[in-house]
Design a protein around this motif. Structure first.
Motif, PDB file in Angstrom:
ATOM      1  N   TYR A  99      49.680  33.043  47.230  1.00 50.22           N
ATOM      2  CA  TYR A  99      49.843  34.496  47.173  1.00 50.22           C
ATOM      3  C   TYR A  99      49.530  35.018  45.772  1.00 50.22           C
ATOM      4  CZ  TYR A  99      51.670  35.982  51.706  1.00 50.22           C
ATOM      5  OH  TYR A  99      51.771  36.331  53.018  1.00 50.22           O
ATOM      6  N   ALA A 100      50.112  34.369  44.765  1.00 49.45           N
ATOM      7  CA  ALA A 100      49.914  34.828  43.387  1.00 49.45           C
ATOM      8  C   ALA A 100      48.438  34.805  43.005  1.00 49.45           C
ATOM      9  CB  ALA A 100      50.732  33.967  42.424  1.00 49.45           C
ATOM     10  N   GLY A 101      47.734  33.744  43.400  1.00 51.22           N
ATOM     11  CA  GLY A 101      46.308  33.632  43.072  1.00 51.22           C
ATOM     12  C   GLY A 101      45.474  34.711  43.724  1.00 51.22           C
ATOM     13  N   LYS A 102      45.718  34.964  45.005  1.00 50.85           N
ATOM     14  CA  LYS A 102      44.949  35.993  45.728  1.00 50.85           C
ATOM     15  C   LYS A 102      45.287  37.391  45.224  1.00 50.85           C
ATOM     16  CE  LYS A 102      42.629  33.620  48.919  1.00 50.85           C
ATOM     17  NZ  LYS A 102      41.153  33.646  49.026  1.00 50.85           N
ATOM     18  N   LEU A 103      46.566  37.630  44.971  1.00 50.24           N
ATOM     19  CA  LEU A 103      46.984  38.964  44.546  1.00 50.24           C
ATOM     20  C   LEU A 103      46.544  39.258  43.114  1.00 50.24           C
ATOM     21  CD1 LEU A 103      50.512  38.994  46.200  1.00 50.24           C
ATOM     22  CD2 LEU A 103      48.451  40.163  46.988  1.00 50.24           C
ATOM     23  N   LYS A 104      46.420  38.212  42.309  1.00 42.79           N
ATOM     24  CA  LYS A 104      45.870  38.395  40.959  1.00 42.79           C
ATOM     25  C   LYS A 104      44.467  38.994  41.054  1.00 42.79           C
ATOM     26  CE  LYS A 104      43.977  35.928  37.006  1.00 42.79           C
ATOM     27  NZ  LYS A 104      43.615  34.625  36.419  1.00 42.79           N
ATOM     28  N   ASN A 105      43.653  38.425  41.906  1.00 43.26           N
ATOM     29  CA  ASN A 105      42.280  38.928  42.063  1.00 43.26           C
ATOM     30  C   ASN A 105      42.258  40.334  42.640  1.00 43.26           C
ATOM     31  OD1 ASN A 105      41.265  36.476  41.127  1.00 43.26           O
ATOM     32  ND2 ASN A 105      41.172  35.581  43.173  1.00 43.26           N
ATOM     33  N   LEU A 106      43.217  40.615  43.509  1.00 49.08           N
ATOM     34  CA  LEU A 106      43.279  41.933  44.125  1.00 49.08           C
ATOM     35  C   LEU A 106      43.634  43.010  43.105  1.00 49.08           C
ATOM     36  CD1 LEU A 106      43.087  43.213  46.993  1.00 49.08           C
ATOM     37  CD2 LEU A 106      45.563  42.966  47.141  1.00 49.08           C
ATOM     38  N   CYS A 107      44.561  42.681  42.200  1.00 47.91           N
ATOM     39  CA  CYS A 107      45.033  43.661  41.213  1.00 47.91           C
ATOM     40  C   CYS A 107      44.158  43.719  39.971  1.00 47.91           C
ATOM     41  CB  CYS A 107      46.463  43.342  40.798  1.00 47.91           C
ATOM     42  SG  CYS A 107      47.690  43.801  42.018  1.00 47.91           S
ATOM     43  N   ALA A 108      43.793  42.535  39.466  1.00 48.31           N
ATOM     44  CA  ALA A 108      43.099  42.487  38.178  1.00 48.31           C
ATOM     45  C   ALA A 108      41.594  42.626  38.306  1.00 48.31           C
ATOM     46  CB  ALA A 108      43.425  41.180  37.463  1.00 48.31           C
ATOM     47  N   GLU A 109      41.064  42.318  39.489  1.00 49.58           N
ATOM     48  CA  GLU A 109      39.622  42.397  39.728  1.00 49.58           C
ATOM     49  C   GLU A 109      38.839  41.642  38.659  1.00 49.58           C
ATOM     50  OE1 GLU A 109      38.854  46.596  40.040  1.00 49.58           O
ATOM     51  OE2 GLU A 109      39.497  46.649  42.124  1.00 49.58           O
ATOM     52  N   GLY A 110      39.374  40.476  38.265  1.00 51.50           N
ATOM     53  CA  GLY A 110      38.661  39.614  37.318  1.00 51.50           C
ATOM     54  C   GLY A 110      38.936  39.905  35.861  1.00 51.50           C
ATOM     55  N   ASP A 111      39.682  40.973  35.553  1.00 51.75           N
ATOM     56  CA  ASP A 111      39.963  41.302  34.157  1.00 51.75           C
ATOM     57  C   ASP A 111      40.982  40.331  33.569  1.00 51.75           C
ATOM     58  OD1 ASP A 111      38.330  43.440  34.485  1.00 51.75           O
ATOM     59  OD2 ASP A 111      39.932  44.897  34.787  1.00 51.75           O
ATOM     60  N   GLU A 112      40.765  39.934  32.321  1.00 54.83           N
ATOM     61  CA  GLU A 112      41.737  39.100  31.623  1.00 54.83           C
ATOM     62  C   GLU A 112      42.788  40.005  30.981  1.00 54.83           C
ATOM     63  OE1 GLU A 112      42.147  35.800  31.477  1.00 54.83           O
ATOM     64  OE2 GLU A 112      40.531  35.633  32.936  1.00 54.83           O
ATOM     65  N   GLY A 113      44.023  39.525  30.967  1.00 55.63           N
ATOM     66  CA  GLY A 113      45.098  40.285  30.340  1.00 55.63           C
ATOM     67  C   GLY A 113      45.362  41.614  31.021  1.00 55.63           C
ATOM     68  N   CYS A 114      45.265  41.651  32.332  1.00 54.60           N
ATOM     69  CA  CYS A 114      45.442  42.904  33.074  1.00 54.60           C
ATOM     70  C   CYS A 114      46.890  43.390  32.974  1.00 54.60           C
ATOM     71  CB  CYS A 114      45.061  42.694  34.538  1.00 54.60           C
ATOM     72  SG  CYS A 114      45.342  44.139  35.570  1.00 54.60           S
ATOM     73  N   PRO A 115      47.132  44.596  32.428  1.00 56.98           N
ATOM     74  CA  PRO A 115      48.512  45.093  32.291  1.00 56.98           C
ATOM     75  C   PRO A 115      49.221  45.236  33.631  1.00 56.98           C
ATOM     76  CG  PRO A 115      46.978  46.429  30.999  1.00 56.98           C
ATOM     77  CD  PRO A 115      46.148  45.548  31.886  1.00 56.98           C
ATOM     78  N   LEU A 116      48.464  45.487  34.695  1.00 56.67           N
ATOM     79  CA  LEU A 116      49.079  45.670  36.008  1.00 56.67           C
ATOM     80  C   LEU A 116      49.797  44.401  36.452  1.00 56.67           C
ATOM     81  CD1 LEU A 116      49.295  47.942  38.056  1.00 56.67           C
ATOM     82  CD2 LEU A 116      47.303  47.022  39.228  1.00 56.67           C
ATOM     83  N   LEU A 117      49.271  43.241  36.092  1.00 49.77           N
ATOM     84  CA  LEU A 117      49.911  41.980  36.463  1.00 49.77           C
ATOM     85  C   LEU A 117      51.241  41.801  35.724  1.00 49.77           C
ATOM     86  CD1 LEU A 117      46.739  39.683  36.497  1.00 49.77           C
ATOM     87  CD2 LEU A 117      47.919  40.672  38.465  1.00 49.77           C
ATOM     88  N   GLU A 118      51.300  42.262  34.469  1.00 46.78           N
ATOM     89  CA  GLU A 118      52.566  42.207  33.740  1.00 46.78           C
ATOM     90  C   GLU A 118      53.582  43.144  34.376  1.00 46.78           C
ATOM     91  OE1 GLU A 118      52.602  42.380  29.517  1.00 46.78           O
ATOM     92  OE2 GLU A 118      50.806  41.143  29.288  1.00 46.78           O
ATOM     93  N   GLU A 119      53.107  44.282  34.893  1.00 49.83           N
ATOM     94  CA  GLU A 119      54.007  45.221  35.573  1.00 49.83           C
ATOM     95  C   GLU A 119      54.634  44.561  36.802  1.00 49.83           C
ATOM     96  OE1 GLU A 119      54.863  48.185  34.607  1.00 49.83           O
ATOM     97  OE2 GLU A 119      53.343  48.726  33.125  1.00 49.83           O
ATOM     98  N   ILE A 120      53.850  43.746  37.500  1.00 48.01           N
ATOM     99  CA  ILE A 120      54.371  43.051  38.691  1.00 48.01           C
ATOM    100  C   ILE A 120      55.465  42.066  38.290  1.00 48.01           C
ATOM    101  CG2 ILE A 120      53.785  41.441  40.547  1.00 48.01           C
ATOM    102  CD1 ILE A 120      50.977  42.805  40.563  1.00 48.01           C
ATOM    103  N   ILE A 121      55.229  41.296  37.220  1.00 51.47           N
ATOM    104  CA  ILE A 121      56.246  40.358  36.730  1.00 51.47           C
ATOM    105  C   ILE A 121      57.507  41.122  36.320  1.00 51.47           C
ATOM    106  CG2 ILE A 121      56.818  38.677  34.936  1.00 51.47           C
ATOM    107  CD1 ILE A 121      54.899  37.545  36.950  1.00 51.47           C
ATOM    108  N   ASP A 122      57.321  42.250  35.652  1.00 49.05           N
ATOM    109  CA  ASP A 122      58.451  43.081  35.236  1.00 49.05           C
ATOM    110  C   ASP A 122      59.253  43.538  36.461  1.00 49.05           C
ATOM    111  OD1 ASP A 122      59.323  43.579  32.671  1.00 49.05           O
ATOM    112  OD2 ASP A 122      58.530  45.598  32.585  1.00 49.05           O
TER     113      ASP A 122
END
Length: 236
Positions: A99-122
């Motif tokens: 799930y984490a791997g697929k959703l990373k691609n869905l949210c970050a669209e390949g960007d490194e250091g995507c702030p949206l992914l940190e928001e999810i962890i938060d």
């Protein structure tokens, strides 16, 4: 038909796994509306991963359920659809790492250091700590998801410091700075964090306005940490 209803109907009618269906639904149903797509991707990621976190931990407390609803402030008419998506993700045979791997691609669209992914962890921390503590299994889950998301150890430590009392609560850790940094460097970092967490910036990144309760909690901790450091430096 609301986007939640569209999403759940798409997933329920799919012959594939829940994970594949969710990712495909977000990519296809909202392809022509990038702003809604970003918000849906964020919301789906947080819902699905919180369901997987509950499964990894083994139980869900009423406080965690309340924290979940506090984050999203889900309209009464949509709670059933959100609950269906949560339960589908929880029952899916795919593991949380998939799930984490697929959703990373869905949210970050390949960007490194995507702030949206940190928001999810938060957001996941906000739910995990709702019963008064972040349990060992929850912390291991969060650390692994952060690793899959490509979040550095330093950034993850700073997120931890905002949510957990790790012995002596370290205001420097909350801001992600070092005690050896001069005050100008610390103030610059603080101002950058304030700018990152401005409501307009959050919306631009795809964070739904319903999530701002958790963002406000984060900002309060950042402000308190800077004020503590400022008092400490003035007294020195």
């Amino acid at each position: 038909m609301s986007f939640w209803e569209k999403l759940v109907n798409f997933v329920s009618q799919s012959a594939g796994t829940v994970l594949t269906s969710v990712v495909e639904a977000v990519r296809t149903l909202f392809e022509g509306d990038p702003e809604t797509r970003r918000q849906v991707a964020f919301s789906v990621s947080l819902i699905a991963l919180s369901a997987k976190m509950a499964k990894a931990d083994g139980f869900v407390t009423i406080e965690e359920v309340n924290a979940f609803h506090e984050i999203f402030e889900i309209p009464e008419g949509e709670r059933q659809n959100v609950a269906r998506l949560y339960n589908l993700a929880r029952q899916d045979i795919a593991g949380y790492e998939a799930y984490a791997g697929k959703l990373k691609n869905l949210c970050a669209e390949g960007d490194e250091g995507c702030p949206l992914l940190e928001e999810i962890i938060d957001g996941l921390f906000h739910i995990a700590k709702a019963d008064g503590t972040v349990h060992e299994k929850e912390l291991a889950f969060l650390a692994r998801v952060a690793e899959i998301f490509g979040i550095s150890e330093g950034r993850f430590t700073a997120i931890c410091a905002r949510h957990m009392d790790m012995g002596d609560r370290d205001p420097y850790g909350i801001l992600g700075v070092s005690r050896s940094d001069d005050f100008k460097t610390i103030r610059t970092r603080y101002r950058a964090l304030v700018a990152e967490n401005h409501p307009d910036r959050l919306i631009a990144r795809g964070v739904p306005k319903e999530f701002h309760a958790a963002a406000n909690d984060r900002m309060a901790r950042i402000n308190a940490a800077f004020e503590e450091i400022e008092r400490e430096r003035k007294a020195a």
